[in-house]
Design an enzyme around this catalytic site. Structure first.
Site, short mmCIF file in Angstrom:
data_model
loop_
_atom_site.label_atom_id
_atom_site.label_comp_id
_atom_site.label_asym_id
_atom_site.label_seq_id
_atom_site.Cartn_x
_atom_site.Cartn_y
_atom_site.Cartn_z
CG LEU A 1 -5.79 -9.80 4.35
CD1 LEU A 1 -5.75 -9.45 2.87
CD2 LEU A 1 -7.15 -10.39 4.70
CG ASP A 2 -4.48 -16.36 7.20
OD1 ASP A 2 -4.16 -15.86 8.29
OD2 ASP A 2 -5.47 -17.10 7.05
NE ARG A 3 4.03 -17.37 4.58
CZ ARG A 3 5.32 -17.08 4.82
NH1 ARG A 3 6.05 -16.58 3.84
NH2 ARG A 3 5.84 -17.29 6.01
#
Length: 295
Positions: free
Chosen positions: A135-137
């Protein structure tokens, strides 16, 4: 058979006959009720051969060592960035908060893998967290990590067969015109690592996103997404494509940022267990700060 525990935090037993964990505990630890055992399992307070187990039907074999927490909980895991949702000997499911990476990158030390590896070390587990998906930051939500290389390989090579439902919820800028639909096109990165879309094959990867509008105001829309493909930045690019970018998206957005975060959350994850083949279904609440915008 019981043996002593010097710290006094656990009662220890040695298994004398094969049985599912819950059944064995009910037969061999008379003071325990079924509800108390299940609460202790959910609280990660039961270990088998030193590894935390949360499956009530975990198969015990003679000679295995069972450690039962006296406080219902195992409090080895503490993190403000990661919530431990489920754990067995093969996998761990977590809920990631905003601002933490899924895995190490560059000089940044704050990542889920490092947090899990530290927890495994502190709890005496001889394993590491193996990254299966990302998942993106700035995206929050559910993720699964493997605890050994064999399980990681099964998940990685059979991901699309194993994961049968994966959904996100997002706050989008503006009022959605449609109640639902599908966005499909080709996604490709440019030289600056910005993903862009094309209605025709541009040498990128075909991406399909299904959406369902849950709530709307004149300013914002709460939308559920089901991914048919899992491409980099897929939801964020597709939302920008339809003129309703994800709020708080500094890369593909329009500057609309009502709650000072990327408003994207992976709230549902359903998969077949890579080893036991049981159906595993996990769901988190929609973030309360998303919902506040629609009161």
């Amino acid at each position: 058979m019981r043996y002593t525990n010097h710290k006094g935090e656990y009662d220890h037993f040695t298994v004398n006959q094969p049985a599912p964990l819950l059944e064995w505990l009910l037969a061999n630890v008379p003071k325990l009720s079924k509800s108390k055992i299940k609460a202790t399992l959910q609280g990660r307070g039961i270990k088998v051969d030193g590894k935390i187990v949360t499956q009530f039907n975990f198969p015990l074999q003679p000679g295995m060592k069972v450690a039962l927490s006296k406080t219902k909980r195992n409090d080895t895991f503490k993190s403000r960035y990661v919530k431990l949702v489920y754990e067995d000997q093969y996998i761990v499911v977590i809920e990631k908060k905003v601002g933490v990476l899924s895995m190490p990158a560059g000089h940044s030390t704050l990542n889920v893998k490092a947090i899990l590896d530290n927890y495994f070390r502190l709890s005496g587990q001889k394993c590491n967290a193996h990254v299966v998906h990302r998942l993106d930051r700035d995206t929050s939500g559910l993720m699964v990590y493997a605890k050994d290389m064999d399980t990681e390989q099964i998940l990685e090579h059979n991901w699309h067969q194993i994961v049968y439902d994966r959904r996100y919820v997002a706050v989008l800028s503006g009022e959605m015109e449609e109640d639902g639909g599908t966005i499909a096109n080709w996604l490709k990165d440019n030289k600056n690592y910005v993903t862009y879309s094309s209605p025709v094959d541009n040498g990128g990867k075909y991406a399909v996103t299904h959406f369902h509008t849950l709530r709307r105001t004149t300013n914002h829309s709460l939308v559920e997404f089901k991914l048919e493909t899992g491409r980099k930045n897929q939801i964020r690019v597709h939302c920008a494509d339809i003129g309703h970018p994800v709020c708080g998206d500094t890369k593909y957005g329009n500057g609309d940022n009502p709650i000072s975060r990327l408003c994207l959350h992976a709230y549902l994850l359903c998969f077949q267990h890579p080893v036991t083949h049981q159906d595993m279904q996990f769901e988190t609440d929609i973030p309360s700060d998303f919902l506040k915008l629609f009161k």
